[in-house]
Design an enzyme around this catalytic site. Sequence first.
Site, mmCIF file in Angstrom:
data_model
loop_
_atom_site.group_PDB
_atom_site.id
_atom_site.type_symbol
_atom_site.label_atom_id
_atom_site.label_comp_id
_atom_site.label_asym_id
_atom_site.label_seq_id
_atom_site.Cartn_x
_atom_site.Cartn_y
_atom_site.Cartn_z
ATOM 1 N N HIS A 54 122.469 54.125 28.592
ATOM 2 C CA HIS A 54 121.863 55.165 29.510
ATOM 3 C C HIS A 54 122.979 56.034 30.013
ATOM 4 O O HIS A 54 122.353 57.184 30.600
ATOM 5 C CB HIS A 54 121.315 54.555 30.731
ATOM 6 C CG HIS A 54 120.223 55.229 31.562
ATOM 7 N ND1 HIS A 54 119.250 56.147 30.964
ATOM 8 C CD2 HIS A 54 120.250 55.399 32.933
ATOM 9 C CE1 HIS A 54 118.468 56.820 31.871
ATOM 10 N NE2 HIS A 54 119.023 56.196 33.056
ATOM 11 N N PHE A 80 116.134 60.051 36.524
ATOM 12 C CA PHE A 80 115.213 60.541 37.418
ATOM 13 C C PHE A 80 115.647 61.904 37.723
ATOM 14 O O PHE A 80 114.514 62.861 37.973
ATOM 15 C CB PHE A 80 115.596 59.726 38.789
ATOM 16 C CG PHE A 80 115.478 60.477 40.122
ATOM 17 C CD1 PHE A 80 114.148 60.579 40.543
ATOM 18 C CD2 PHE A 80 116.495 60.889 40.953
ATOM 19 C CE1 PHE A 80 113.972 61.434 41.753
ATOM 20 C CE2 PHE A 80 116.341 61.634 41.765
ATOM 21 C CZ PHE A 80 114.978 61.883 42.605
ATOM 22 N N SER A 109 118.949 57.723 39.540
ATOM 23 C CA SER A 109 118.453 57.106 40.835
ATOM 24 C C SER A 109 118.865 55.675 40.946
ATOM 25 O O SER A 109 118.081 54.727 41.560
ATOM 26 C CB SER A 109 116.832 57.058 40.804
ATOM 27 O OG SER A 109 116.394 56.544 39.710
#
Length: 277
Positions: free
Chosen positions: A253, A105, A35
């Site tokens: 990430h 997400f 996201s």
Amino acid sequence: MSNTHRIATGAFQTLCHDHGTSRPGQPPLLMLHGSGPGVSAWVNWRLSLPVLSQHRRVLAPDLVGFGDTERPAGIHYTMDGWVQQVLDLLDALDVPQVDLVGNSFGGALALALTIRAPQRVRRLVLMGSVGVPFTITPGLDAVWGYQPSIATMRSLLDLFAHDRSRVNDELAQLRYEASIQPGYQEAFAAMFPAPRQRWVDAMASPEAAIRALPQETLVLHGREDRVIPLSTSQTLADWIPNSQLHVFGHCGHWTQIEHAGRFNRLVADFLAEGDGA
């Protein structure tokens, strides 16, 4: 097969990348993006789609509110709505079951989808996933609070990646330009307004439902992730009975970008185990 379709999903058209061909008895792989601002299925999975589609059919949609999927006027962005979009997509493509990969997400969405329609998911991969309770990090708060500028986008890439050399200014420009397309920032700002802890909480699936998942699950996380804490994947690996956890060192990430080769091999091998079952 390599195509990009626009497919009717309820009241709007979903853009979906459709690459490769599955063998008989082998479900397609559905990949759900994260996201971050400027994200799309292609931006998220561009290093994985060409590789994983050598072995099977791979579907990668732009979730509503992101990328080039239509944004209906007045839409409210909810987990229920995203789950329905994915189910409508699979129904339109006549795909009864998939292997499922979710990033951040997209991991929360993958969990919610698997809990609500368990017969549609054979194997599950969760990468840097949301979907369990945690205190929002400054990194995630900055990501969801993005206001468009090239400098801000560059600073977010520093958050996403442990090794900044893996994500260059060309990528920052690409993501920035995507984030300023007409209607994009308005949609993004409408999804996660402050205070943003409530959106972390809203994406969490019930513990009992996660513990009841029967699917074989691969949980992946970067050790140096500053957006989603490693503890979320440790919790998922603890709660999901048939799970395994792989932690990438020297990784933020973006496991699928910073360690693309390893990510693709792990996912391909994990799915192949199911093919041989």
